[in-house]
Design an enzyme around this catalytic site. Sequence first.
Site, PDB file in Angstrom:
ATOM      1  N   CYS A 114      -6.965  -5.026  -8.034  1.00 15.73           N
ATOM      2  CA  CYS A 114      -6.467  -6.187  -8.632  1.00 15.73           C
ATOM      3  C   CYS A 114      -7.508  -7.324  -8.585  1.00 15.73           C
ATOM      4  O   CYS A 114      -7.499  -8.245  -9.514  1.00 15.73           O
ATOM      5  CB  CYS A 114      -5.293  -6.635  -8.291  1.00 15.73           C
ATOM      6  SG  CYS A 114      -5.197  -6.722  -6.762  1.00 15.73           S
ATOM      7  N   HIS A 161      -1.244  -8.542  -3.851  1.00 12.35           N
ATOM      8  CA  HIS A 161      -2.030  -8.046  -5.467  1.00 12.35           C
ATOM      9  C   HIS A 161      -2.319  -9.364  -5.527  1.00 12.35           C
ATOM     10  O   HIS A 161      -1.667 -10.372  -5.641  1.00 12.35           O
ATOM     11  CB  HIS A 161      -0.774  -7.657  -5.618  1.00 12.35           C
ATOM     12  CG  HIS A 161      -1.104  -7.162  -7.063  1.00 12.35           C
ATOM     13  ND1 HIS A 161      -1.311  -5.870  -7.486  1.00 12.35           N
ATOM     14  CD2 HIS A 161       0.176  -7.454  -8.036  1.00 12.35           C
ATOM     15  CE1 HIS A 161      -2.159  -6.108  -8.617  1.00 12.35           C
ATOM     16  NE2 HIS A 161      -0.412  -6.676  -9.884  1.00 12.35           N
ATOM     17  N   HIS A 206      -3.549  -7.802 -15.289  1.00 18.51           N
ATOM     18  CA  HIS A 206      -3.507  -7.075 -13.636  1.00 18.51           C
ATOM     19  C   HIS A 206      -4.078  -5.810 -13.842  1.00 18.51           C
ATOM     20  O   HIS A 206      -3.511  -6.255 -14.880  1.00 18.51           O
ATOM     21  CB  HIS A 206      -2.121  -7.565 -13.057  1.00 18.51           C
ATOM     22  CG  HIS A 206      -1.690  -7.053 -12.858  1.00 18.51           C
ATOM     23  ND1 HIS A 206      -0.533  -6.021 -12.455  1.00 18.51           N
ATOM     24  CD2 HIS A 206      -0.405  -6.567 -14.469  1.00 18.51           C
ATOM     25  CE1 HIS A 206       0.457  -5.810 -12.915  1.00 18.51           C
ATOM     26  NE2 HIS A 206       0.220  -5.524 -14.028  1.00 18.51           N
TER      27      HIS A 206
END
Length: 213
Positions: free
Chosen positions: A146, A194, A206
């Site tokens: 990510c 994240h 993402h």
Amino acid sequence: MLSTDPEAFLFNVDLARKGQQAVKGVISQLTHLKSDLENYAQDASRRWEELEANRKKKDDARKEINDKIDAAKKLESRLAAKEKERLRKLEDDQALLAQQKWLDSGVLKEITNKASDQGKKAISYATSQIGKDYVWGAVGPDTFDCSGLTLRSWQAAGRTIPRTSQEQWRQLPRVELKDMRPGDLVIYFADASHVGMYLGDGAIVHAPRPAGR
């Protein structure tokens, strides 16, 4: 044996007898030596066979142990992979749930800010990576995690940002939700584990786990 001298005759007889005894002694010694050598050869052959048998047993035992170790490692690897997959899916589900709650709140509908030129470049790079696989720790160009995706996206826009989502959260400027623009980063969870990139109109791009973007 003829001799005109009795003493010489007796001497020669004694000498011959001693010679015969010496020959018999040598023959006896040679016979014993031959027997000893044969016994030694047989013993050495028997010892060699025993050593060879023991070596084979040890080799077989070592192979059996190594096979069991390899089997245990494979089982451990399969179990670890399943557990990692389960944890990744759980984290991905949590990220999806958090994102959905955020979108359902309607807060993004009020955001009308336009992307900067750098933001547009970052978005262009990020969206061009859609479909590539997620790999933890990867920073492209073929796979990403990510924060690796957001890192490379902003590098493509001419700006260097920290490597991890935690450092991106800690070091980058923070903006109010109403001031957010396309290209800005969205950090998830209390531990900032994240990160995604806001695209506008309530959408983000993402690198989720475990598949593509």
